[in-house]
Design a protein around this motif. Structure first.
Motif, PDB file in Angstrom:
ATOM      1  N   HIS A  93       5.481  60.433   0.086  1.00 16.37           N
ATOM      2  CA  HIS A  93       6.557  60.291  -0.892  1.00 16.37           C
ATOM      3  C   HIS A  93       6.121  59.419  -2.077  1.00 16.37           C
ATOM      4  CE1 HIS A  93       8.911  61.855   2.489  1.00 16.37           C
ATOM      5  NE2 HIS A  93       9.843  62.185   1.585  1.00 16.37           N
ATOM      6  N   TRP A  94       5.280  58.436  -1.801  1.00 19.03           N
ATOM      7  CA  TRP A  94       4.814  57.530  -2.863  1.00 19.03           C
ATOM      8  C   TRP A  94       4.052  58.306  -3.946  1.00 19.03           C
ATOM      9  CZ3 TRP A  94       5.529  52.483  -4.126  1.00 19.03           C
ATOM     10  CH2 TRP A  94       4.641  51.919  -5.036  1.00 19.03           C
ATOM     11  N   VAL A  95       3.167  59.221  -3.523  1.00 14.25           N
ATOM     12  CA  VAL A  95       2.304  59.871  -4.500  1.00 14.25           C
ATOM     13  C   VAL A  95       3.023  60.970  -5.273  1.00 14.25           C
ATOM     14  CG1 VAL A  95       0.183  59.311  -3.274  1.00 14.25           C
ATOM     15  CG2 VAL A  95       1.349  61.448  -2.772  1.00 14.25           C
ATOM     16  N   PHE A  96       4.289  61.267  -4.949  1.00 13.84           N
ATOM     17  CA  PHE A  96       5.069  62.148  -5.808  1.00 13.84           C
ATOM     18  C   PHE A  96       4.998  61.641  -7.256  1.00 13.84           C
ATOM     19  CE2 PHE A  96       7.082  64.291  -2.280  1.00 13.84           C
ATOM     20  CZ  PHE A  96       7.561  65.479  -2.819  1.00 13.84           C
ATOM     21  N   LYS A  97       5.058  60.325  -7.412  1.00 16.10           N
ATOM     22  CA  LYS A  97       5.049  59.729  -8.754  1.00 16.10           C
ATOM     23  C   LYS A  97       3.727  60.005  -9.456  1.00 16.10           C
ATOM     24  CE  LYS A  97       5.863  55.817  -6.872  1.00 16.10           C
ATOM     25  NZ  LYS A  97       6.082  54.378  -6.648  1.00 16.10           N
ATOM     26  N   TRP A  98       2.612  59.888  -8.711  1.00 16.00           N
ATOM     27  CA  TRP A  98       1.306  60.170  -9.299  1.00 16.00           C
ATOM     28  C   TRP A  98       1.242  61.619  -9.779  1.00 16.00           C
ATOM     29  CZ3 TRP A  98      -2.616  57.920  -5.167  1.00 16.00           C
ATOM     30  CH2 TRP A  98      -2.421  56.532  -5.068  1.00 16.00           C
TER      31      TRP A  98
END
Length: 1006
Positions: A93-98
């Motif tokens: 879920h964190w790397v959705f932003k990347w």
């Protein structure tokens, strides 16, 4: 490379790869590790390997490759979420932003796809129970990117209003984004306020404060805060340089150079990163980079350097003009692709505005070495050869008037002005006065080669009806003869004009100015005799009663010169009026008297007269003449120990003569001031002068000599202010030019020493060790070995901090032998103790550590036995107490590790540190702590805090052994020791609090 046979080996390999420098090699290794993970047939191993691959792609120039591993991860999550552990689920879920940000930076991805992805992110975050903060931040990025101001402002407000949770970017990254928006909206002050916590170290991450430092450069310049901008460039570029993924921040530093007169440094930055011109994995940062390349090339072209060779894309040679056109075209083509995708002109507008910027600071010295770009010589005009085109003869009267103005007021450029008159008058008959002046000034310009011209000028002055000036011209010729070394002939030549002009003056047939000119020429000739025949004060001639000074004939030479100089003063004093030339005669005579005073050993009087001469020049509007005398006064004052007087004179020299002195002279003046001011502890102001010295040394083409010394001094002064990153940049810039032959091996060692200190403070311990070892290797040849020992010891500390245990042990052993040879038991003991702690971490383990700590105790006891001086004995007692205390700490560590090992093995003794080997180590530790407390107790009040510290450590061990009564007794002893002590003392408060904590379990009902 070790074979990957299990999950643990894979994790170790991924951890090792994460520590490698950013770039293709790390990415390739991540790809290999994914293949290895797939062979293990463990779903979580593949998930972690994909996450690792995605991370290294994101932190590299190949950001466009991260979409494939992410798509695979997302598919695996949708199909089998149970395969993900808690950490990997969070990471997904964190790397959705990347990924959402990455899509924006790829112009081939349609905007509709980006918006669809944003909706997907919002949906999945809602399902997972996350705050919408990260989603609104991503929406803001999309709106800001396309230039949709209303939507961006709404999303920005919603972003800040939403709760922070585990999915929100770190504080540092969020503040960077918020500040960048304020800059785009024209609110530089607000941006810097938001960035404050990041700049001050309160928040940081893998890419911060790197990007904040880079983003702050232009806002700081616009606000006029140039010192901060300089500091942020030096500090920030050091962070950005090794990180391949930070092309955008790198571009900010190139832009800073282009806007501050540091074009040469900008070229050096381009040369360091040739791949940045062509790497296509992140188009947005390539656009930023190409835009500032175009800006820098335009600056070079504006400076007349358009044909200079510059670093550019590989495969061909580039001139600045060619590279500028190429970079501009490439940047605008990229911008057009973004704008075409976005349906706006926002990206192109920003790129064009960036490329069109004008310099914000004409000159901002940085302190690091630079080579000034050399302009390409313009071709000579056809038919003119090397000679300038003669001025129009119609301008001749104006040229004569200007030349007379410059000559009458002693302005620089008078000789050149009369030369221009001569060129303009070719083929024209000038009136006698003008012809006399042309010839007179040509004679002055030629020096000894112009002797005959002075006689011709004298005839022309006489023909023009000015007999006084004719005699002055003959007297000037006589002085030039003295400059050739023929003083006797010069005195004979000036005798006639001298007698004649005095007679004319007595008859009012000539004025003060002409008379003073002749009398001054005679005084100058007699001063030449002083230079040749009178030794400097402090030389080999020693007078009566051991006082150095001139004797016999030398005294007569000084006396005759003194009479001639005072005759000038008697003639002009009170008669100068507004006549600059006559005022200059008075000042020059005063300086001559100062020189005579110096030759006579009257240096304080010489300083006074020099300062007065300088003041008279300034009052006459001739500050450039004051420079030499202020410098002379500073030199003499320094020799006399009058540092305040020397500083005052140097400040005046810079104030009055700075704009007129050559760059090398300005560098020397600033460097002398830096050394004086730094010597009295004002490191900040001293650093400013050292910075100026480095700049002017570079301007003078003396980067490798005077410039290297200035940078050496500047680095040390920045270190004293704890500006470690800036100091490191400056010192590293100085090192290549510092040489033992030119600057002395002491300067080289000191620079390496300071650099090691900076790198240690910055956490670059391996690099710090390398610099300190280099310095130690030079110092080992010195007769005095104190510095060698200190550097070896410091290198050992750095090696230890870098985790290089064997190398650190060898360095401490080397330092210990040096300390033993030097008879320094304190540092000998400290080096042995350090080796004991290293042994505990290494292969020798507990046994080696105990033996070395026992050696440290023995060495200290031996030194104490032979010490006679009471102060030395007290220092050794304290050191012995510290050694026993550390021995106790070491044994406590041994006990804790034994207990941990037993617990891990499931042994019966795993419930604490009291049983088996752990218990034995604790008992031994108590013995050492008791001995430490006893020794500190003999030092009275000086040893109180150390004694109570040992007692409390022992009390804690007693409690671990279950001896509550003994622990309480020790705690009560500590409280008793501090009865009536100052409660404001932080150590007193801490000791009391710890003792109270130890007593609580022993109290009824606790």
């Amino acid at each position: 490379m070790d074979e990957i046979t299990d999950f643990d080996a894979l994790r170790r390999a991924m951890a090792e790869n994460s520590e490698r420098p950013e770039g293709p090699a790390r990415n390739a290794r991540a790809e290999q590790l994914l293949v290895e993970a797939e062979r293990l047939n463990v779903p979580l191993a593949v998930i972690e390997a994909l996450g690792h691959q995605l991370k290294v792609y994101n932190y590299s120039s190949e950001k466009d490759r991260m979409f494939v591993p992410f798509a695979r991860l997302l598919r695996m999550w949708d199909e089998r979420p149970a395969d993900f552990d808690e950490y990997e689920a969070h990471s997904l879920h964190w790397v959705f932003k990347w990924v959402s940000a990455g899509m924006l930076d790829q112009p081939h991805i349609p905007l509709a796809s980006v918006e669809k992805w944003l909706g997907e992110m919002e949906h999945r975050y809602r399902l997972a129970g996350h705050s919408e903060r990260a989603v609104r931040s991503a929406e803001f990025s999309v709106a800001a990117h396309v230039g949709d101001l209303p939507r961006a402002e709404r999303a920005y407000a919603a972003w800040l209003a939403a709760d922070r949770d585990r999915m929100a970017d770190c504080h540092a990254c969020e503040l960077h984004g918020q500040g960048a928006w304020q800059v785009e909206r024209g609110r530089d002050e607000e941006a810097l306020r938001l960035w404050g916590p990041v700049l001050q170290g309160e928040y940081s991450c893998a890419h911060e404060p790197h990007t904040v430092l880079a983003s702050s450069l232009v806002p700081l310049l616009r606000l006029g805060r140039v010192d901060e901008a300089r500091a942020h460039h030096l500090r920030g570029f050091r962070l950005v340089r090794p990180m391949e993924s930070m092309r955008g921040a790198y571009a900010d530093h190139v832009e800073f150079c282009a806007l501050t007169g540091n074009e040469a440094r900008g070229l050096e930055l381009l040369a360091e990163r040739p791949a940045y011109f062509t790497d296509t994995g992140h188009p947005r940062s390539r656009l930023d980079f190409l835009a500032v390349v175009a800006l820098l090339m335009d600056r070079l072209s504006a400076l007349g350097l358009g044909e200079q060779r510059v670093p550019g894309p590989a495969g061909r040679s580039w001139s600045a003009r060619e590279l500028g056109a190429h970079a501009r075209a490439e940047a605008l083509e990229l911008a057009a692709r973004f704008d075409g995708r976005n349906g706006t002109s926002h990206i192109g507008d920003r790129a064009r505005a960036r490329m069109a910027q004008e310099p914000l600071v004409e000159r901002l010295p940085l302190g690091v070495r630079r080579t000034r770009p050399a302009p390409v010589a313009a071709p000579a005009a056809a038919g003119t050869g090397d000679r300038p085109v003669p001025p129009d003869q119609a301008d001749l009267p104006a040229l004569i008037a200007e030349a007379r103005r410059l000559a009458e007021t002693l302005r620089p450029g008078a000789l050149e002005a009369w030369a221009a008159v001569a060129r303009a008058a070719e083929g024209t008959e000038l009136e006698p006065r003008a012809r006399a002046e042309v010839v007179d000034h040509e004679a002055m310009a030629r020096g000894p080669e112009g002797l005959a011209l002075f006689e011709r000028a004298a005839r022309l002055y006489a023909e023009a009806g000015d007999p006084g000036e004719a005699l002055a011209a003959r007297a000037r010729g006589a002085y030039v003869r003295a400059l050739t070394g023929d003083v006797d002939a010069a005195l004979s030549a000036v005798a006639g004009p001298y007698d004649e002009v005095l007679a004319l003056y007595a008859e009012d047939a000539t004025g003060v100015r002409q008379t003073a000119s002749v009398v001054m020429s005679r005084a100058r000739i007699l001063m030449r005799r002083v230079h040749e025949e009178v030794p400097e004060a402090g030389g080999p001639a020693v007078g009566a009663r051991g006082v150095r000074g001139p004797r016999g004939a030398a005294r007569e030479v000084l006396a005759e010169a003194g009479r001639a100089v005072r005759e000038v003063l008697a003639l002009v004093e009170g008669r100068t009026g507004d006549d600059v030339r006559t005022a200059a005669r008075s000042a020059e005579a005063r300086a001559m008297l100062a020189e005579l005073a110096g030759h006579s050993g009257q240096e304080p009087e010489a300083v006074r007269l020099l300062r007065r001469a300088a003041a008279e020049y300034v009052a006459a509007g001739l500050p450039w003449y004051a420079l030499e005398h202020e410098v002379g006064a500073a030199t003499l004052a320094h020799r006399l120990g009058d540092l305040a007087g020397a500083e005052q004179a140097l400040r005046s020299a810079l104030e009055h003569g700075g704009p007129y002195v050559e760059p090398a002279g300005r560098a020397q003046l600033n460097l002398q001031l830096a050394e004086l001011i730094g010597g009295r502890g004002e490191a900040g102001e001293a650093a400013e002068h050292a910075l100026e010295a480095a700049h002017w040394a570079d301007e003078a083409g003396e980067s490798a000599t005077l410039g290297a010394w200035a940078r050496h001094q500047l680095g040390g002064l920045l270190l004293r202010q704890e500006r470690y990153a800036e100091a490191a940049e400056v010192l590293e810039s100085a090192l290549p030019d510092l040489s033992e032959e030119t600057h002395g091996d002491g300067a080289v060692v000191q620079t390496l020493w300071w650099l090691g200190d900076c790198l240690g403070e910055l956490g670059e311990h391996r690099e710090a060790a390398e610099r300190r070892l280099r310095a130690a290797d030079i110092a080992r040849h010195w007769p005095e070995q104190q510095d060698h020992a200190t550097l070896a010891h410091l290198a050992a500390e750095s090696l230890s901090n870098a985790g290089l245990l064997e190398e650190a042990d060898r360095a401490y052993a080397r330092a210990g032998e040096l300390w033993r040879t030097l008879g320094n038991p304190l540092f000998l003991v400290r080096s042995i103790r350090a080796r004991a702690w290293l042994a505990l971490r290494g292969e020798d383990g507990e046994r080696g550590a105990r033996e070395l700590m026992a050696d440290a105790v023995h060495a200290c006891e031996e030194a104490l036995h032979g010490a006679a001086d009471p102060a030395a004995r007290d220092r050794l007692v304290a050191e012995l107490g510290n050694t026993h205390s550390q021995f106790g700490d070491l044994l406590t560590r041994v006990a804790a590790e034994a207990a941990e090992a037993a617990e891990g093995a499931g042994g019966a003794e795993g419930s604490g540190t009291a049983g088996g080997a752990g218990g034995e180590a604790i008992e031994a530790a108590l013995t050492q702590l008791d001995r430490a407390a006893e020794l500190f107790g003999t030092l009275g009040a000086e040893g109180l805090h150390s004694r109570t510290g040992a007692e409390l450590a022992a009390a804690g061990l007693e409690a671990d052994l279950g001896r509550a009564a003994a622990a309480a007794a020790r705690a009560r002893g500590v409280l008793a020791a501090y009865e009536g002590a100052d409660a404001a003392d932080g150590t007193v408060r801490a000791r009391r609090a710890e003792a109270e904590r130890l007593l609580r379990p022993a109290r009824p009902g606790a």
